[in-house]
Design a protein around this motif. Structure first.
Motif, mmCIF file in Angstrom:
data_model
loop_
_atom_site.group_PDB
_atom_site.id
_atom_site.type_symbol
_atom_site.label_atom_id
_atom_site.label_comp_id
_atom_site.label_asym_id
_atom_site.label_seq_id
_atom_site.Cartn_x
_atom_site.Cartn_y
_atom_site.Cartn_z
ATOM 1 N N ALA A 1 -3.857 3.096 6.116
ATOM 2 C CA ALA A 1 -4.684 3.691 5.071
ATOM 3 C C ALA A 1 -5.582 2.678 4.378
ATOM 4 O O ALA A 1 -6.656 2.999 3.897
ATOM 5 C CB ALA A 1 -3.791 4.380 4.038
ATOM 6 N N GLY A 2 -5.141 1.406 4.342
ATOM 7 C CA GLY A 2 -5.913 0.394 3.625
ATOM 8 C C GLY A 2 -5.389 0.186 2.220
ATOM 9 O O GLY A 2 -4.239 0.506 1.917
ATOM 10 N N TRP A 3 -6.232 -0.387 1.357
ATOM 11 C CA TRP A 3 -5.872 -0.712 -0.026
ATOM 12 C C TRP A 3 -4.642 -1.628 -0.075
ATOM 13 O O TRP A 3 -3.818 -1.561 -0.990
ATOM 14 C CB TRP A 3 -5.610 0.553 -0.842
ATOM 15 N N GLY A 4 -4.516 -2.477 0.914
ATOM 16 C CA GLY A 4 -3.341 -3.323 1.075
ATOM 17 C C GLY A 4 -2.792 -3.113 2.469
ATOM 18 O O GLY A 4 -3.447 -2.556 3.348
ATOM 19 N N SER B 1 0.862 -1.179 0.000
ATOM 20 C CA SER B 1 0.000 0.000 0.000
ATOM 21 C C SER B 1 0.895 1.224 0.000
ATOM 22 O O SER B 1 1.408 1.633 1.032
ATOM 23 C CB SER B 1 -0.896 0.005 1.246
ATOM 24 N N ASP B 2 1.098 1.791 -1.155
ATOM 25 C CA ASP B 2 1.966 2.966 -1.286
ATOM 26 C C ASP B 2 1.104 4.202 -1.412
ATOM 27 O O ASP B 2 0.545 4.499 -2.464
ATOM 28 C CB ASP B 2 2.867 2.827 -2.520
ATOM 29 N N LYS B 3 0.980 4.952 -0.304
ATOM 30 C CA LYS B 3 0.091 6.118 -0.298
ATOM 31 C C LYS B 3 0.513 7.157 -1.326
ATOM 32 O O LYS B 3 -0.317 7.867 -1.888
ATOM 33 C CB LYS B 3 0.063 6.747 1.103
ATOM 34 N N HIS B 4 1.817 7.270 -1.559
ATOM 35 C CA HIS B 4 2.278 8.278 -2.511
ATOM 36 C C HIS B 4 1.861 7.918 -3.922
ATOM 37 O O HIS B 4 1.379 8.757 -4.690
ATOM 38 C CB HIS B 4 3.797 8.430 -2.429
ATOM 39 N N GLU B 5 2.035 6.656 -4.300
ATOM 40 C CA GLU B 5 1.760 6.240 -5.671
ATOM 41 C C GLU B 5 0.274 6.253 -6.004
ATOM 42 O O GLU B 5 -0.114 6.521 -7.136
ATOM 43 C CB GLU B 5 2.334 4.828 -5.912
ATOM 44 N N THR B 6 -0.587 5.936 -5.014
ATOM 45 C CA THR B 6 -2.023 5.824 -5.282
ATOM 46 C C THR B 6 -2.829 6.962 -4.659
ATOM 47 O O THR B 6 -4.050 6.916 -4.654
ATOM 48 C CB THR B 6 -2.557 4.479 -4.745
ATOM 49 N N ALA B 7 -2.144 7.970 -4.133
ATOM 50 C CA ALA B 7 -2.828 9.027 -3.373
ATOM 51 C C ALA B 7 -3.919 9.727 -4.175
ATOM 52 O O ALA B 7 -4.983 10.061 -3.649
ATOM 53 C CB ALA B 7 -1.812 10.046 -2.872
#
Length: 518
Positions: free
Chosen positions: A457-460, A252-258
């Motif tokens: 954050a979720g999403w993984g 879950s990479d918050k930067h990449e999927t923000a």
């Protein structure tokens, strides 16, 4: 924020951690030809309950982990260069060194992202808020054992450790609030519109206690002691709680999927607050909201509960006492005033009485925030925020004995049920779960967890499960044997030797510290 001994931080793991610090020191000396002068550490965290509500102004209930980021530093005293410069290295050789000049920080406009971005932005945020007249050149080496991309806030641990390290080597003393705020700004600069929970618990963590972190009207952390074995035995419950963190292996990479996930939720909650404010014909004086004149869902609730705000002051009240009634009121208002279907940009603009262009300018455009969406789920997001905050209050009050249960010895069942409700809301209303999280939660419950939910954050990322201490070893073994197959580990680029970093149990640990180690 100083620890005189490793025992004050790590307790019974002191010997193991001493070996780790010694290894870091040896590697530092090998690379820089001198011993470190300063050591700092900041932990990762697991959020027990209260997901995606911090940036709406509501309290959350995380705990600090014993897994942390440690940074060793030494001043560069002799240099042929007259310019201040910084060299940052990582103990893991796969990460390249970062070298930069102090003079380049203010003019840098690079958008490149990598592990070193967090340190660089920490430096930039610190010198922006704390003017350093004569900054020192220094070497730094980072050792992080917080799993990355797992929802246990490795990025916040790195930001907090970096800010603390840079301030310590420059002989700057920061308060907890300063350290938190500068770390938050640093992560914003990296490109993630975080709300502040991760940095706050990384700094404020307390042994044997979760921390109920309030962000509004001002930042504060109140301990929520996790029920001890002694307390539970008095209630004829002979099992004490342990929290098991398990990584789905989906990064879950918050930067990449923000732009489509995290940052979008920030915008959606702000839009929900704006429409509720408009539809309810609420009144507020200019000056209460400092940034972009935007209201959070918490501020909307307070105005609904206590009427017009005068001179930026809200009627004082006890959130822990009055909060439940106010939150239930807001849930009924959400049902009345927000449509359950997604809003288009045009529909939101029409509700607010502004143009689409002004909508984008006011709510979406931001120096550090990127959002990609043409439709916004406002009803679901607002309903999650208010109901999740109710669960945080109930969890805290059960732990502290303020809420009397029908069957007193079923504390763990009551806490677990709140965690299960939280997972359902994250999945169905906030849409931040995923297939892997849903599968792992189901397995956790089947192996005897009282409650299980996504964390972070979720999403993984990870799940956190409430498990009785007497069964935790069997629980972890069952998880390892069922979900974490050899094929899944290989696909994630991991080996069986790394499995203890994928599934582990924990109790609350301490927060950021300057460490007295030599």
């Amino acid at each position: 924020m100083k620890a005189e001994t490793l025992n004050q931080i790590y307790g019974k793991n002191e010997i193991q951690q001493a070996q780790r610090y010694q290894f870091l020191s040896t590697k530092f000396q090998s690379k820089f030809n001198e011993k470190p002068e300063v050591y700092v550490r900041s932990p990762g965290r697991v959020n027990l309950i209260g997901e995606h509500i911090d940036y709406s102004g509501f309290p959350v209930l995380p705990m600090a982990l014993d897994r942390d980021v440690v940074i060793a530093l030494s001043e560069i005293k002799l240099s042929s260069s007259k310019s201040t410069f910084v060299v940052v290295s990582n103990l893991l050789e796969k990460y390249k060194d970062l070298t930069f000049l102090h003079s380049s920080v203010e003019t840098d406009s690079s958008e490149a992202h990598g592990w070193h971005s967090y340190f660089f932005c920490a430096y930039k945020a610190l010198i922006r808020q704390i003017k350093i007249s004569t900054p020192k050149s220094f070497n730094a080496m980072i050792d992080g054992v917080v799993p990355t991309g797992a929802g246990v806030s490795s990025s916040a641990a790195l930001c907090c450790a970096s800010v603390l390290a840079i301030s310590a080597i420059n002989d700057i003393s920061l308060s907890q609030e300063q350290l938190i705020n500068i770390s938050i700004e640093a992560e914003h600069m990296v490109g993630v519109k975080c709300g502040g929970m991760d940095q706050s618990i990384s700094v404020m963590g307390q042994e044997n206690s979760a921390v109920m972190i309030h962000f509004y009207p001002k930042l504060k952390g109140l301990p929520t002691p996790i029920p001890s074995k002694i307390v539970l035995q008095q209630l004829n419950n002979f099992d004490s709680p342990v929290f098991v963190v398990a990584n789905t292996l989906k990064v879950s990479d918050k930067h990449e999927t923000a732009a489509t996930n995290y940052n979008l939720r920030v915008v959606e909650t702000a839009l929900a607050g704006a429409i509720l404010f408009k539809k309810l014909n609420l009144v507020i004086e200019d000056g209460l909201i400092q940034k972009n004149n935007l209201l959070t869902l918490r501020q909307v609730m307070d105005i609904v509960a206590f009427g017009e705000v005068k001179n930026g002051n809200m009627k004082s009240y006890d959130f822990e006492v009055d909060g439940k009634e106010c939150l239930n009121l807001m849930l009924s208002i959400v049902e009345q005033h927000l449509k359950s279907q997604p809003y288009t940009r045009e529909e939101v603009a029409l509700e607010l009485g502004i143009s689409v262009r002004d909508l984008v300018k006011k709510f979406i455009d931001d120096q550090y925030l990127t959002v990609k969406a043409d439709k916004f789920e406002l009803y679901k997001r607002a309903k999650h925020v208010y109901s999740e905050t109710l669960r945080v209050l109930k969890f805290d009050q059960i732990c502290t004995g303020k809420e009397v249960l029908p069957i007193p010895n079923e504390i763990l069942y009551a806490l677990g049920n709140l965690m299960n409700e939280s997972q359902s809301s994250c999945r169905d209303l906030f849409n931040c779960s995923c297939d892997e999280l849903d599968e792992l939660v189901k397995l956790n419950l089947s192996f005897g967890a009282f409650g299980s939910r996504l964390t972070g954050a979720g999403w993984g990322g990870c799940t956190v499960s409430l498990v009785g201490e007497s069964m935790v070893d069997e629980f972890v073994k069952n998880l390892k044997d069922s979900y974490f197959t050899k094929e899944k580990l290989q696909a994630a680029g991991m080996t069986l030797d790394e499995l203890n970093d994928v599934v582990f149990y924990c109790k609350p640990g301490t927060g950021s510290r300057i460490v007295n180690y030599s």
